[in-house]
Each structure stands twice: as C-alpha cells, then as structure tokens.
Design a protein around this motif. Structure first.
Motif, PDB file in Angstrom:
ATOM      1  N   VAL A  34       0.856  -1.191   0.000  1.00 16.24           N
ATOM      2  CA  VAL A  34       0.000   0.000   0.000  1.00 16.24           C
ATOM      3  C   VAL A  34       0.899   1.252   0.000  1.00 16.24           C
ATOM      4  N   THR A  35       0.549   2.218  -0.846  1.00 16.34           N
ATOM      5  CA  THR A  35       1.302   3.466  -0.851  1.00 16.34           C
ATOM      6  C   THR A  35       0.713   4.401   0.199  1.00 16.34           C
ATOM      7  N   ILE A  36       1.565   4.883   1.109  1.00 18.15           N
ATOM      8  CA  ILE A  36       1.082   5.750   2.179  1.00 18.15           C
ATOM      9  C   ILE A  36       1.722   7.131   2.070  1.00 18.15           C
ATOM     10  N   THR A  37       0.889   8.156   2.090  1.00 20.76           N
ATOM     11  CA  THR A  37       1.433   9.510   2.188  1.00 20.76           C
ATOM     12  C   THR A  37       0.693  10.232   3.312  1.00 20.76           C
ATOM     13  N   TYR A  38       1.305  11.304   3.781  1.00 22.53           N
ATOM     14  CA  TYR A  38       0.720  12.087   4.857  1.00 22.53           C
ATOM     15  C   TYR A  38       0.402  13.472   4.319  1.00 22.53           C
ATOM     16  N   ALA A  39      -0.839  13.907   4.456  1.00 23.39           N
ATOM     17  CA  ALA A  39      -1.230  15.232   3.975  1.00 23.39           C
ATOM     18  C   ALA A  39      -1.094  16.221   5.120  1.00 23.39           C
ATOM     19  N   ILE A  40      -0.228  17.205   4.931  1.00 23.13           N
ATOM     20  CA  ILE A  40       0.053  18.140   6.016  1.00 23.13           C
ATOM     21  C   ILE A  40      -0.567  19.498   5.698  1.00 23.13           C
ATOM     22  N   HIS A  41      -1.577  19.840   6.470  1.00 20.78           N
ATOM     23  CA  HIS A  41      -2.157  21.179   6.344  1.00 20.78           C
ATOM     24  C   HIS A  41      -1.165  22.204   6.887  1.00 20.78           C
ATOM     25  N   PRO A  42      -1.136  23.428   6.284  1.00 15.05           N
ATOM     26  CA  PRO A  42      -0.148  24.414   6.738  1.00 15.05           C
ATOM     27  C   PRO A  42      -0.171  24.675   8.245  1.00 15.05           C
ATOM     28  N   VAL A  43      -1.331  24.548   8.887  1.00 11.84           N
ATOM     29  CA  VAL A  43      -1.333  24.788  10.330  1.00 11.84           C
ATOM     30  C   VAL A  43      -1.686  23.529  11.123  1.00 11.84           C
ATOM     31  N   ALA A  44      -1.346  22.364  10.573  1.00  9.70           N
ATOM     32  CA  ALA A  44      -1.554  21.127  11.324  1.00  9.70           C
ATOM     33  C   ALA A  44      -0.721  21.181  12.586  1.00  9.70           C
ATOM     34  N   GLY A  45      -1.270  20.631  13.671  1.00 12.32           N
ATOM     35  CA  GLY A  45      -0.562  20.736  14.942  1.00 12.32           C
ATOM     36  C   GLY A  45      -0.935  22.043  15.589  1.00 12.32           C
ATOM     37  N   ARG A  46      -0.012  22.636  16.290  1.00 10.56           N
ATOM     38  CA  ARG A  46      -0.319  23.886  16.955  1.00 10.56           C
ATOM     39  C   ARG A  46       0.406  25.061  16.301  1.00 10.56           C
ATOM     40  N   MET A  47       1.373  24.798  15.442  1.00 13.61           N
ATOM     41  CA  MET A  47       1.967  25.855  14.643  1.00 13.61           C
ATOM     42  C   MET A  47       2.390  25.267  13.305  1.00 13.61           C
ATOM     43  N   PRO A  48       2.616  26.144  12.324  1.00 17.62           N
ATOM     44  CA  PRO A  48       3.064  25.628  11.039  1.00 17.62           C
ATOM     45  C   PRO A  48       4.345  24.826  11.224  1.00 17.62           C
TER      46      PRO A  48
END
Lengths: 470, 101
Positions: free
Chosen positions: A338-352
């Motif tokens: 399975v190909t796995i990627t992670y989509a990171i929103h600019p403000v994912a978490g508590r800071m960019p």
C-alpha cells in the motif's frame, strides 16, 4: 582603539555575517541543522569578543559564572526534556525570558546612572523606555501564551466584552504617560512603567483564543528581537541592533505566513477575539444527522484492500501520543504494497511545521509528507483517507458555505477520496467550534475512540489478517 | 549624535536584511525557524554581560546583570539546543536505510 577592541570588532562583524547565513540556512531542510549550529557559534564568538575586550575583574567573573551556570543548565535541561508536543509553549517560555532580560538590562542601566547622579542622554533614555516597554510586554505576553497553550489559563468572560479594549487602551495610556515621565527624568514613574507595561502584555494576550496562539507567539518572537535591538541602543552595541532587527523583521514575515495559512488577518487575531460557534450562520450550526460509524476492524479491512492511503494527522494524534502506533500501521501496510502519504495542512498541529516535527519524531521519512497544494489535486485518485485528530482543516464548509466563519480557509479536500475514515473521540466540534460537514458526507465513516487505541486495534487486526508478514 | 545616527542605519539595514532572508520557507521548517530565530534574540546576553562588566562594585547592578544574563542564556542555550533536537529528526528515508540506525 586597543587591539582587544579591534579583535572584538572583527569578531562582531564575522558574527553578523554568520547570523545572517544562519537565518538563511534555516529556511532549507538540507542546511537547517548546520545553519542553526552556525548561528549558535556566532553568538558564542560575540561573547568571546566581548569578554576579551571588556576584561572582567575577578568579582565580575564570579557573577558572570553564576548567571551562566544557572541559565545554561536550566536551558539545557529544558531543551532536552520537553516533549515535542509542547514545542509552541517552550518557544513561548524561551521568548519570555529573552524579553525579561532586555527589560532587566534597561532597568540596570537606568538605575546605574541614577546611582552615579548622572542623567543619560535623551536618546539613551528613549531607548531605555522603549526597551522596558517592549521587554515587559514580550515577557508577560509570552508567559500568558504559554499558559493558554498548556490549558492553564482560560479566557475570563469579562475579557471578551467591551471591557477588553477599554482596559487595554487605559493601560496603554498609563504606559505612554509613565514612559514620557521616565524619559523626562522622573525616577518615580519607573516602577509604574514596568508594572503597567507588564499588565498590558497580559491584557493584550489573554483574550486571544488558543487557536490563534501560534500567531501570537510568532509575533512575540518578533517583539523579543525588537527588545534585543532596543537593548543594543541602550548599551551601544551594534551587533545587538543588527541581530535584533533581523529577528524582528524575520518574525514579522513568519507571522504573516502563519496568518495566511489560517486565513486570518493579523488585526483579527490580535483584536478580534476567538472564533465562536455563536457567530456561525444558521446553515453551519445544528445537530449532526446521517452519521455512519464503523469499528476499527472494518477500517483495517478497508485499509488492507486499498492501494493508496493518505493520512491526515492533527493535533489530536500528537496529544494521544499515537504517532508511533501510526508509524507501525503504516509500516505493515507498506510491506503489503500500500502506498502511504501524509497530507500536512499548513497549520496542522499547533503551529506551522509542528506536525512535521512530531511525525519526524516517529521516524516518518519527510518525503512521505505532502503539502496541501500538492496533495489536494490527488485526492480523487486516493482509495482511503484516514483523518486522525484533525477537524477544521478538513471541513468542506470552508469552500462551500460563504456563511461559515471558516469560509476561505485553505482546507484539505479529503471528501474527494473514495472512502474517508475519521477517527475521533466523539462528535464534539473542532478548535473553532464549528460543525464539520465532512462527517455527514456519504463516503465518510466515523471511527469513535482515542486515536492511539483505535490505531492499536487496527494494528492488531492487520496482524491477525497477516498483512505485511509474508 | 553621529553614533546614534549610525545605529539607526544599522537598525534599518538589519531589518531590511531580515525581511529578505526569509522569503520562501517550506512549512516544515516554520517551527524550527521560529525557535532558531528566538534563540538568536537571546543575544541580549551581550547587553547583560556589558552591564555586569561595567557594574564595578555596585551589588544591585551585579545582581540585575547576572539575572539578565541567566534569563538570556536560558533563551540562547535552550533555544539552539531544542532547535537542533527538532532538526536532527528530519531525516530522509533513503539516508535512514543506508545509515543503518
């Protein structure tokens, strides 16, 4: 000019060059670590130059050693022991201490002059006043920001009303008056100045919602640069002025970038107060209907059959400390093809960038992290999206509902994918307190539970299925 | 006055340099960048050192300077180390398998 002063001058010049190269290098992944070390070396060089030139006596060496030992050891311990999830708070704490230092230096110079019966020149007095105000606001503001991120400090109700601005305007007036009096040479106004400026830092930061806190920290970081530059004027050191100005300007840019990522304007963050569900249009609020939920086992079965999986990690993942379990799940699925990627929103978490650090801690190679603009067009070709502890950044309302307070915020288009699993504790709203239309989408299934527990169950199920175990 | 004017030039040019240095930063690096820049702002430790060396035998100034030095150094040491800790985590998958952790 003595040879020691020449030596210091030379080292200072070199230090400025290295600091500039350091800040520049920090903006590229390959050079970032070396750049950080370069900047550290630059500061160390400047210290050596200053000590060689100033030639402290035995008594002063003792005081220098005392301050160095305490500050250095505490700094080292904090840097080593603090968990990665608490990074924004830690930066705020460091920042507050930098501001406090500038404040103390300005106080010291003023008190020294008063003790000697001298009046510093007007320009130095202005610098001192400025340094005290910026230093105090930075210090108390940072401490409040840290407290809010840790969840120690809720916003008091009266702070949200009209009292808030009246209170701050009154404080700012007192600060201004006291500053003018202090610069005018009145020693009596000094302590009112320190106290009112400290209160102003609290008054400005306390009403700002937790979601906006990273922007505030970035801005306070910029202030602490300004405070350092002001301290440079106070003691007449050009190196401090350059370095402080660079950090101040760079901090402003970073603040803007963060605001853009959250679709918030800086004035709205500073004076607008927290987003609240009360301001939501009639369309956005209300109860959820048509929710589909499923078990971790069903989720595992779907993942096992998928070809392309995209994980959308949010702060909830980090809080549950589930990133390591996630990595295990990803490893099994990858072995399975399975190909796995992670989509990171600019403000994912508590800071960019915070999420990138948290995933890096769990050994996720950064090539697998895809930024929003890269991954968004690819969602229609994705079999399964796994949303872990993220909410507002996957809310389609931001694109479809002009009434929504989120409207216009860049979001991940996860609803385009064939299947979406949202792992969540319950149906509570996200940070912004706004209903998420994604949860009612026909392709979406909710998997209720703590992120770590759910991932653990998925991992167990995958092992039972023999996934990735040849 | 000349010294002050020169300092204002330094301030202006330093600020402009700061605006230019951070043009395009990948979001991955925003947090380390903020933390690194924050460590640099702890350079006020130089002002604290100057205060101490100029204090002579004035105990109040020695205490103030020493406190200022301690807080600034907490910022500098902690800031650079924590940035380094974050940045060591950014490794690529290729390097990892080759490096044999």
């Amino acid at each position: 000019m003595s040879s020691a002063e020449l030596f210091q001058g030379g080292l200072d010049l070199l230090a400025v060059a290295l600091l500039a190269l350091g800040i520049k290098g920090l903006s590229k992944i390959r050079s970032a670590r070396a750049a950080n070390q370069l900047a550290a070396a630059a500061v160390a060089m400047a210290v050596v130059g200053l000590l060689v030139s100033a030639q402290p006596t035995a008594v002063t060496w003792v005081w220098i050693a005392g301050g160095t030992a305490v500050g250095g050891v505490l700094g080292m311990l904090t840097a080593r022991l603090v968990p990665m999830t608490a990074m924004p708070e830690t930066v705020a704490l460091f920042n507050g201490c930098g501001g406090l230092s500038s404040l103390l230096v300005a106080l010291g110079v003023l008190l020294a002059a008063a003790g000697d019966g001298l009046t510093p020149s007007l320009l130095v007095l202005v610098s001192i006043g400025f340094s005290i105000v910026v230093g105090a606001v930075t210090c108390t503001g940072s401490v409040v920001a840290m407290g809010k991120l840790q969840g120690w400090l809720p916003t008091p109700g009266w702070m949200l009303g009209r009292w808030r601005h009246g209170c701050n305007v009154a404080l700012a007036t007192v600060v201004l008056l006291a500053a003018v009096l202090t610069v005018g040479g009145s020693g009596d106004a000094l302590w009112p100045l320190v106290i009112s400026a400290s209160l102003l830092g609290i008054g400005l930061t306390l009403p700002i919602g937790g979601a906006d806190m990273p922007v505030v920290i970035s801005l306070l970081n910029s202030y602490s640069g300004v405070a350092a530059a002001a301290a440079g004027f106070v003691v007449g050191q050009r190196l401090l002025i350059v370095a402080g100005a660079m950090v101040g300007a760079a901090g402003l840019i970073l603040t803007q970038v963060m605001c853009a990522g959250m679709n918030r304007s800086l004035p709205a963050v500073l004076f607008g107060g927290a987003l609240s569900s009360a301001s939501t249009g009639s369309k956005g609020s209300g109860e959820y209907t048509n929710i589909t939920s499923c078990s971790a086992e069903e989720c595992a079965l779907t993942l096992e059959a998928a070809e392309r999986v995209v994980v959308v990690p949010g702060y909830g993942l980090a809080v549950a400390q589930a990133q390591h379990t996630l990595r295990e799940v990803a490893r099994l699925l990858e072995k399975h093809g399975v190909t796995i990627t992670y989509a990171i929103h600019p403000v994912a978490g508590r800071m960019p960038g915070h999420m990138n650090v948290l995933l890096a801690e769990a050994d996720v190679p950064y090539e697998q992290l895809k930024e929003m603009d890269v991954i968004n067009p690819e969602f229609p070709a994705v079999d399964v999206v796994l949303v872990l502890g993220a909410n507002d950044v996957v809310n389609p309302q931001a694109k479809t509902d002009p009434e929504s307070p989120l409207y216009g915020m860049p979001v991940l288009d996860v609803q385009e994918a064939r299947t979406v699993f949202v792992v969540k504790r319950g149906m509570s709203a996200g940070y912004s307190g706004i209903k998420n239309d994604l949860f009612e989408h026909p392709n979406t299934s909710m998997v209720f539970g703590d992120a770590k527990q759910v991932l653990g169950n998925i991992l167990g199920e995958l092992k039972i299925l023999g996934v990735g175990q040849r | 006055m000349d010294g002050f004017q020169e300092q204002l030039w330094v301030l202006l040019l330093g600020g402009l340099l700061g605006l230019e240095l951070i043009g395009k930063v990948p979001p991955t690096l925003h947090t380390p960048l903020m933390s690194g820049a924050n460590a640099i702002s702890g350079i006020t430790m130089l002002a604290a050192l100057t205060l101490i060396t100029r204090a002579g035998d004035n105990t109040l100034l020695l205490i103030l300077g020493s406190l200022a030095l301690g807080f600034a150094l907490f910022n500098v040491v902690g800031g650079f180390l924590v940035t380094d800790r974050m940045l060591t985590m950014f490794r690529s998958g290729r390097k990892r398998s080759g490096g044999g952790r």
